[in-house]
Scaffold this active site. Sequence first.
Site, PDB file in Angstrom:
ATOM      1  N   GLU A 198       0.802  -1.228   0.000  1.00  0.00           N
ATOM      2  CA  GLU A 198       0.000   0.000   0.000  1.00  0.00           C
ATOM      3  C   GLU A 198       0.834   1.276   0.000  1.00  0.00           C
ATOM      4  OE1 GLU A 198      -3.080  -0.106   2.977  1.00  0.00           O
ATOM      5  OE2 GLU A 198      -3.921  -1.946   2.205  1.00  0.00           O
TER       6      GLU A 198
ATOM      7  N   GLU B 212      -5.194  -8.596   0.869  1.00  0.00           N
ATOM      8  CA  GLU B 212      -5.832  -8.248   2.146  1.00  0.00           C
ATOM      9  C   GLU B 212      -7.309  -8.019   1.908  1.00  0.00           C
ATOM     10  OE1 GLU B 212      -4.337  -4.845   4.366  1.00  0.00           O
ATOM     11  OE2 GLU B 212      -2.272  -5.518   4.095  1.00  0.00           O
TER      12      GLU B 212
HETATM   13  C1  PNW Z   1      -4.255  -1.634   5.528  1.00  0.00           C
HETATM   14  N1  PNW Z   1      -7.101   4.186   4.898  1.00  0.00           N
HETATM   15  O1  PNW Z   1      -4.189  -0.354   6.070  1.00  0.00           O
HETATM   16  C2  PNW Z   1      -2.925  -2.240   5.915  1.00  0.00           C
HETATM   17  O2  PNW Z   1      -2.223  -2.869   4.876  1.00  0.00           O
HETATM   18  C3  PNW Z   1      -2.983  -3.079   7.151  1.00  0.00           C
HETATM   19  O3  PNW Z   1      -1.728  -3.065   7.767  1.00  0.00           O
HETATM   20  C4  PNW Z   1      -4.093  -2.594   8.056  1.00  0.00           C
HETATM   21  O4  PNW Z   1      -4.089  -3.192   9.309  1.00  0.00           O
HETATM   22  C5  PNW Z   1      -5.398  -2.864   7.295  1.00  0.00           C
HETATM   23  O5  PNW Z   1      -5.395  -2.244   6.025  1.00  0.00           O
HETATM   24  C6  PNW Z   1      -6.642  -2.408   8.058  1.00  0.00           C
HETATM   25  O6  PNW Z   1      -6.631  -1.024   8.250  1.00  0.00           O
HETATM   26  C7  PNW Z   1      -4.965   0.719   5.737  1.00  0.00           C
HETATM   27  O7  PNW Z   1      -7.249   5.044   5.799  1.00  0.00           O
HETATM   28  C8  PNW Z   1      -5.047   1.738   6.672  1.00  0.00           C
HETATM   29  O8  PNW Z   1      -7.586   4.355   3.745  1.00  0.00           O
HETATM   30  C9  PNW Z   1      -5.749   2.877   6.391  1.00  0.00           C
HETATM   31  C10 PNW Z   1      -6.380   3.005   5.161  1.00  0.00           C
HETATM   32  C11 PNW Z   1      -6.302   2.003   4.216  1.00  0.00           C
HETATM   33  C12 PNW Z   1      -5.591   0.838   4.520  1.00  0.00           C
END
Ligand code: PNW
Length: 467
Positions: A175, A373
């Site tokens: 990401e 994921e």
């Molecule tokens: C992803 N947003 O994080 C990550 O790859 C993981 O480590 C995380 O635990 C999981 O999704 C759940 O959050 C994100 O704000 C965190 O758009 C924030 C965002 C998107 C993905």
Amino acid sequence: MNELLRFPEEFLWGAATAAYQIEGAVREGGRTPSIWDTFSRTPGKVLGGDTGDVACDHFHRRREDVRLMAELGLGAYRFSVSWPRVQPTGRGPAAQQGLDFYRALVDELLAHGIQPLVTLYHWDLPQELETAPSDGSPAGGGWPERDTAYRFAEYAGIVAEAIGDRVERWATLNEPWCSAFLGYGSGVHAPGRTDPVAALRAAHHLNLAHGLGAQALRAALPARAQVGICLNPSPVRALTDAPEDLDARRRVDALANRVFTGPLLKGAYPADLLADTARLTDWSFVRPEDPAAIRQPLDFLGINYYTPAVVSAAPDGHRASARSPWPGADGVAFHRPPGELTAMDWSVAPSGLVDLLARYTAEAPGVPLLVTENGAAYEDVVDADGHVHDPDRIRYLHAHLSAVHEAIRAGADVRGYFLWSLLDNFEWAYGYSKRFGAVHVDYGTQRRTVKSSGRWYSGVARSGRLP
Ligand code: PNW
């Protein structure tokens, strides 16, 4: 039995984690601080003042956790390598103790018939690559600086040399949108900077890091190795079909998706993105040789999906705030997508996953897709009988796996699915308050309890079909 809900024979059924979210042991074996250690220890940055100091203590409970995966019948496990654990300070020699941990982890996975997928970078940049130490060694500057991409390629080579003989699947980055735009734009992730130009520079240097890292991996790995990247593309929907709302969608799509897939898949940044951000930067940090370096053949494209975005044009004169994760997207308003909400306040919209899988089937022809994921946070509790009853998560997973199945039927080449997450863990800015695990973790005792969704997913993984 419903034949329609059977998945392909070789489909990978996995779960995913990331180093800083589960390992703990942040001071062991020569590990140095990462930007997330620094950020989480800064008051006000993470809910409840939580840090990854102990997390799920996976660094010490590795064997137990691999046994758990085997009991669940998982065929694959996606984890990340902690850069400051294997190359303290981000430059120079490798730390053997750090590499030994991942070697042992991979050996145990393979002994249980579980295929590893290694993510090299899941957000834990060595702190010294962000801020220079006071001893006069070279300046850091983090992802906005080009040098960080060179350092990443060197680190990729170190990990490939150490475990490349036994790991088939490699993701360079997790990401990069979050690293660039939450880390340097909105500042809600480490290192917590709020500078729109730094965020755009970070996006480019992350792309470059992927390209140089992929080349370093290929140079060190056997020919059978598969090299890819995990993105979090966003299905962006317009609130209405009005031209100004469609234009808002185009602008957010550029900043969420095409800023990465442009150079990765087509070898160029989209012209509309350059125009939209022209008042911020002329993009002169992109060197003529960079697009070719970034556009490396991909053996898979990892898609992380949680929820879509809905946008419209905002009233006249509205400017993206200095702390926006969408630099240059002036005049855009964000709306809550339809659907029930999870504990993250993210709406449940499995159609977004169908859309993404169809889109990247078309945009990356011949590149297999992996859902690297997908999952949901809910307010799970261990009941008096010691069970965690989470029917909402089962419904979420059922709906999203049905979406994957639908995409496959429509022609998408999806090769696997990794549930986020194996364990409840350190949910970044939310600390331990959000639980995504198929397995509940009691952080006081480190006791693991398989949730009802974990048992359900185990049945799916073992049978290769949805009930
Ligand atoms: C992803 N947003 O994080 C990550 O790859 C993981 O480590 C995380 O635990 C999981 O999704 C759940 O959050 C994100 O704000 C965190 O758009 C924030 C965002 C998107 C993905």
